[in-house]
Design an enzyme around this catalytic site. Structure first.
Site, PDB file in Angstrom:
ATOM      1  N   CYS A   6       0.853  -1.200   0.000  1.00 10.21           N
ATOM      2  CA  CYS A   6       0.000   0.000   0.000  1.00 10.21           C
ATOM      3  C   CYS A   6       0.888   1.248   0.000  1.00 10.21           C
ATOM      4  O   CYS A   6       0.642   2.201  -0.744  1.00 10.21           O
ATOM      5  CB  CYS A   6      -0.895  -0.017   1.237  1.00 10.21           C
ATOM      6  SG  CYS A   6      -1.802   1.491   1.505  1.00 10.21           S
ATOM      7  N   TRP A  21       2.622   1.721  -3.338  1.00 11.67           N
ATOM      8  CA  TRP A  21       1.683   2.153  -4.381  1.00 11.67           C
ATOM      9  C   TRP A  21       1.715   3.680  -4.522  1.00 11.67           C
ATOM     10  O   TRP A  21       1.541   4.216  -5.608  1.00 11.67           O
ATOM     11  CB  TRP A  21       0.264   1.695  -4.015  1.00 11.67           C
ATOM     12  CG  TRP A  21      -0.762   2.075  -5.031  1.00 11.67           C
ATOM     13  CD1 TRP A  21      -1.099   1.381  -6.147  1.00 11.67           C
ATOM     14  CD2 TRP A  21      -1.597   3.231  -5.019  1.00 11.67           C
ATOM     15  NE1 TRP A  21      -2.091   2.034  -6.835  1.00 11.67           N
ATOM     16  CE2 TRP A  21      -2.411   3.170  -6.169  1.00 11.67           C
ATOM     17  CE3 TRP A  21      -1.744   4.327  -4.164  1.00 11.67           C
ATOM     18  CZ2 TRP A  21      -3.360   4.160  -6.472  1.00 11.67           C
ATOM     19  CZ3 TRP A  21      -2.671   5.297  -4.470  1.00 11.67           C
ATOM     20  CH2 TRP A  21      -3.456   5.200  -5.607  1.00 11.67           C
ATOM     21  N   HIS A  22       1.985   4.347  -3.394  1.00  9.52           N
ATOM     22  CA  HIS A  22       1.962   5.820  -3.422  1.00  9.52           C
ATOM     23  C   HIS A  22       3.163   6.423  -4.105  1.00  9.52           C
ATOM     24  O   HIS A  22       3.148   7.577  -4.504  1.00  9.52           O
ATOM     25  CB  HIS A  22       1.864   6.379  -1.992  1.00  9.52           C
ATOM     26  CG  HIS A  22       0.530   6.118  -1.368  1.00  9.52           C
ATOM     27  ND1 HIS A  22       0.237   4.932  -0.739  1.00  9.52           N
ATOM     28  CD2 HIS A  22      -0.588   6.871  -1.310  1.00  9.52           C
ATOM     29  CE1 HIS A  22      -1.008   4.976  -0.301  1.00  9.52           C
ATOM     30  NE2 HIS A  22      -1.537   6.135  -0.641  1.00  9.52           N
ATOM     31  N   GLY A  23       4.224   5.668  -4.221  1.00  6.29           N
ATOM     32  CA  GLY A  23       5.414   6.206  -4.873  1.00  6.29           C
ATOM     33  C   GLY A  23       6.547   5.208  -4.778  1.00  6.29           C
ATOM     34  O   GLY A  23       6.591   4.385  -3.846  1.00  6.29           O
TER      35      GLY A  23
END
Lengths: 385, 408, 42
Positions: free
Chosen positions: B316, B319-321
């Site tokens: 998770c 996924w953001h970077g």
């Protein structure tokens, strides 16, 4: 997916078409459309007359640097109030040098020039920090010329510098704004170069503002009442009405002058060593493309050399390159129309506050030289005897 | 961002006028597809639209086959595509390069001609939606037969840039409703939601500018200002991201289409578990359904549950970077979730007043419960806010900033 | 018109007006060169 679920959403969101729902929707739409239209109307009304009071210059807290982007209509309304069709009007443009970094309000080049030229002339300072010969001031000159004002455009230009097509980046919105409103002089040489893909957004913004006046409206609100955008230049009170934030340019005390002397010396050396076209025709071509010929014919471009105190510390060959370059600049500028002069010849250390910016004494010294050229240009144009 | 340009404003204005004016459902769907394709092509960036088209076409046909093995294979392809476009640089620099710098360098050079400078627009969202779709097919649900509906599910422009991550069954139902009948309620609700989103975004921008102007001198600022910055960071990301989600949800609603909610007052959460029920809901539920549960969820004891939680939350985060601080932020929350789920004290804090107080008089009980509740809320917020430092800053800087919050 | 309906109309006209003003403000803000904060674009 199931039909049951499908029907259930339909039922849930289906309009219970009663009179109340229609009335609600109609009221909402009328409210939204009316408010939007009123915003546009107020924006139009606001920029139909001058919003600026006690205007000196677009200081850092009243400029695009701090997200205050004066529109073409607003600047023209200001210019109409300060200038006079029956007199010769001087519009000052260019970079922070002519804007007056290092010169408090009342002691700027513009203020000195106003005093030197006397009652037959009007002077307005529209130069911007980080600005260029082209840009807000120059484009305002075009608009004024179209309205039959007699205008002399006075700007600084750096030794070895050239001219951007639409002005420095932060101020290019103004070109698109003025152009969308068809206020500029028709200049095909410039128009032919407006092909870069990233101009599309600016063009669209200006086109929308042409009809909706949102920039004009929120500028007025920001100037008179409350500013809604945070700016690092006004950290503690960014929301304050910009009219209440005075010009905060100072005459820097001794310890703040030439603070980066060594770095600036290196910069002079670097600039001198940069490979340049031998005859430096680039500046002439750029001027011809960016400035319509009528503006060039009525322009005084002051080639401002760096502080002699720093230059004298440079190697003799660097000094020689600089000398050749500044003389070439004057020549090249003159060839394409404007009156050009080496404006800072004979200046001393104290006439500058750093490598490029003039001090209060420098401003007082340069003004008479500019005034002479302004008078000469006025005579050439047949405006004065 | 993309929702903040005048070209986009004109695009939106023209689109909605046409959408509302056209009464035929099929024409509306076609118009929506045209707008979505235009949007994707216009804003796609250097990677273009080809990678997304290939993945979408593959997903469509693989789903139609309803073959579980094929679905699994194509899920792998989607995941590899995401890794390739988004994480190649990180894999080389952040992982391989640590041990074998030369290998990393030559690997990057070899891929330089193939790898675009930026990933395809919205690739994270595309891949997550495709994986969701194929997983649901593997679980026995029926695929979308209509190529038009599938194309719309794939390319629906409001949720293209920053979600919410859609679920295909809910979206298909909503899409057919919107195409048939946009009510005045939908239009009003959508516009109001859009306006709220815009206001949130601009308010977030004010905070962003303030944070940027202050963060360089974080160390020397007074303690209260340092805490102010941390609180501002927490609100900035909420306002910005939920504002963007509001805009997407608002645009969809103006078409009569409902997108899943993404936020539900996350900063009133009184435990980490509660926070993740309220923050970026469409992502957290995706992670739960397609990573955490397939890994075994909470079914194999506490250790396995915690491990599954770590893995799910690390992914998770990533996924953001593509950077270590994002992965660590995920693991940090994984630890938080594991502690919240495992230890009795946090559970007591988050759920009910401790039983020991049940013999108190009701008023005392209520007061105690409120105090517990307040404490658990404060502890949760502290945990979340420190997490945001990890999210926004390199690990060492985040650690240093955290220390400075507790020292003069 | 009933008072309740009138009240409803005024309420929703005001909400509509707010939306109209926000739309106008949006157009203004979009023209300012403020570097946007990007949470997740890809």
């Amino acid at each position: 997916m199931t039909r049951k679920a499908d029907r259930s959403q339909d039922r849930q969101a289906a309009p219970h078409e009663s009179g109340r729902n229609s009335a609600r929707f109609a009221s909402f739409v009328v409210g939204a459309v009316l408010a939007f239209a009123i915003c546009a109307a107020v924006g139009w009304k606001a920029s139909s007359s001058n919003i600026f009071r006690d205007f000196g210059r677009f200081h850092t807290r009243l400029s695009p640097e701090s997200f205050f982007q004066p529109t073409a209509r607003e600047v023209m309304a200001l210019a109409r109030e300060l200038l006079d069709k029956n007199k010769v009007n001087v519009v000052i443009g260019g970079s922070s040098v002519f804007y007056g970094v290092g010169q408090p309000e009342g002691q700027t080049i513009a203020d000195n020039l106003r005093r030197d030229l006397g009652e037959n002339y009007r002077v307005i300072n529209l130069a911007m920090r980080g600005g260029d010969v082209s840009g807000i001031a120059e484009q305002t000159v075009e608009m004024l010329l179209r309205e039959q004002y007699r205008v002399v455009y006075v700007s600084d230009i750096a030794v070895g510098g050239t001219v951007t097509l639409l002005g420095s980046t932060p101020y290019q919105y103004y070109f698109w704004d003025a152009r969308a409103r068809n206020m500029l002089i028709d200049w095909p040489a410039r128009d032919q170069r407006l092909t870069l893909p990233w101009y599309a957004e600016q063009r669209m913004s200006a086109m929308l503002n042409k009809y909706l006046y949102f920039m004009d409206l929120w500028n007025t609100i920001g100037y008179d009442y409350v500013f809604t955008v945070y700016s690092t230049l006004i950290p503690g009170h960014f929301w304050q009405a910009r009219k209440d934030l005075p010009d905060n340019e100072i005459d820097p005390p001794e310890q703040f002058r030439y603070r980066n002397g060594e770095l600036e010396l290196q910069l002079i050396k670097r600039i001198s060593e940069m490979p340049t076209e031998p005859e430096w025709t680039l500046v002439g071509t750029a001027l011809e493309t960016a400035l319509p010929d009528v503006v060039r014919k009525s322009a005084v471009l002051a080639v401002c050399e760096n502080s002699p105190w720093l230059l004298e510390q440079a190697a003799p060959e660097t000094q020689a390159i600089r000398k050749a370059m500044r003389e070439r600049m004057v020549k090249r500028v003159m060839e394409v129309g404007p009156s050009s002069l080496l404006a800072c010849e004979g200046f001393e250390k104290d006439d500058y506050i750093d490598r490029v910016h003039l001090s209060v004494s420098g401003a007082a010294k340069i003004a008479p030289r500019l005034a002479d050229r302004v008078r000469a240009t006025s005579r050439n144009n047949g405006w004065v005897q | 961002m993309i929702f903040f340009s005048h070209q986009f404003a004109v695009f939106t204005g023209l689109f909605f006028i046409a959408y509302w004016a056209v009464p035929i459902p099929l024409a509306r769907r076609l118009l929506l597809l045209l707008a979505s394709v235009t949007f994707q092509v216009h804003f796609s960036g250097p990677a273009g639209v080809l990678p997304i088209i290939v993945l979408a076409v593959g997903t469509y046909f693989v789903a139609l086959s309803r073959n579980r093995l094929l679905c699994a294979l194509w899920i792998t392809v989607c995941a590899l595509a995401l890794i390739f476009y988004k994480y190649t640089h990180f894999l080389f620099q952040g992982i391989i390069g640590v041990a074998f710098p030369d290998l990393a360098k030559s690997g990057e050079e070899a891929l330089a001609g193939i790898l675009p400078t930026l990933p395809p627009l919205g690739v994270s969202f595309f891949v997550f939606e495709f994986v969701h779709y194929l997983m649901e097919i593997r679980r026995g649900h029926r695929p979308i037969r209509s190529p038009l509906t599938f194309a719309l599910f794939t390319s629906f422009w409001p949720s293209l840039v920053a979600g919410p991550i859609k679920r295909y069954r809910q979206f298909s139902v909503s899409l057919s409703h919107g195409a048939r009948n946009v009510s005045s309620d939908d239009v009003i609700a959508g516009m109001v939601r859009l306006a709220i989103g815009i206001c949130k975004k601009f308010l977030g921008d004010v905070l962003t500018s303030w944070i940027q102007s202050q963060q360089a001198s974080f160390d020397v600022l007074p303690l209260s200002v340092r805490w102010g910055i941390v609180v501002a960071i927490a609100f900035r990301i909420l306002l910005d991201f939920s504002g963007y989600s509001d805009m997407a949800i608002g645009f969809a609603r103006m078409m009569g289409i409902r997108l899943p909610e993404n936020f539900n007052w996350p900063y009133i959460a009184h435990s980490i578990t509660d926070f993740w029920r309220r923050w970026h809901i469409s992502l957290s539920t995706w992670i739960r359904d397609y990573i955490y549960i397939p890994l075994g969820g909470s079914r194999h004891g506490l250790m396995r549950k915690s491990l599954n939680g770590f893995i799910a939350m690390a992914l998770c985060g990533l996924w953001h970077g593509a950077a270590w601080n994002f992965a660590l932020w995920g693991v940090y929350h994984g630890v938080g979730l594991a502690i919240a789920g495992a230890l009795p004290l946090p559970r007591l804090l988050s759920e009910k007043p401790p039983l020991v107080f049940s013999s108190f008089r009701p008023a005392a009980l209520a007061a105690t419960w409120l105090a517990w509740r307040g404490f658990s809320w404060a502890a949760t917020m502290l945990f979340v806010m420190i997490g945001w430092l990890l999210f926004f800053y390199p690990v060492d800087q985040a650690f240093h900033m955290t220390l400075r919050l507790f020292s003069h | 018109m009933k008072a309740a309906t009138l009240g409803l109309c005024v309420k929703w006209a005001l909400i509509g007006a707010l939306v109209g003003v926000v739309a106008n403000y949006y157009l203004y803000r979009v023209w300012l060169p403020i570097a946007p904060f990007v949470y997740q674009a890809f």
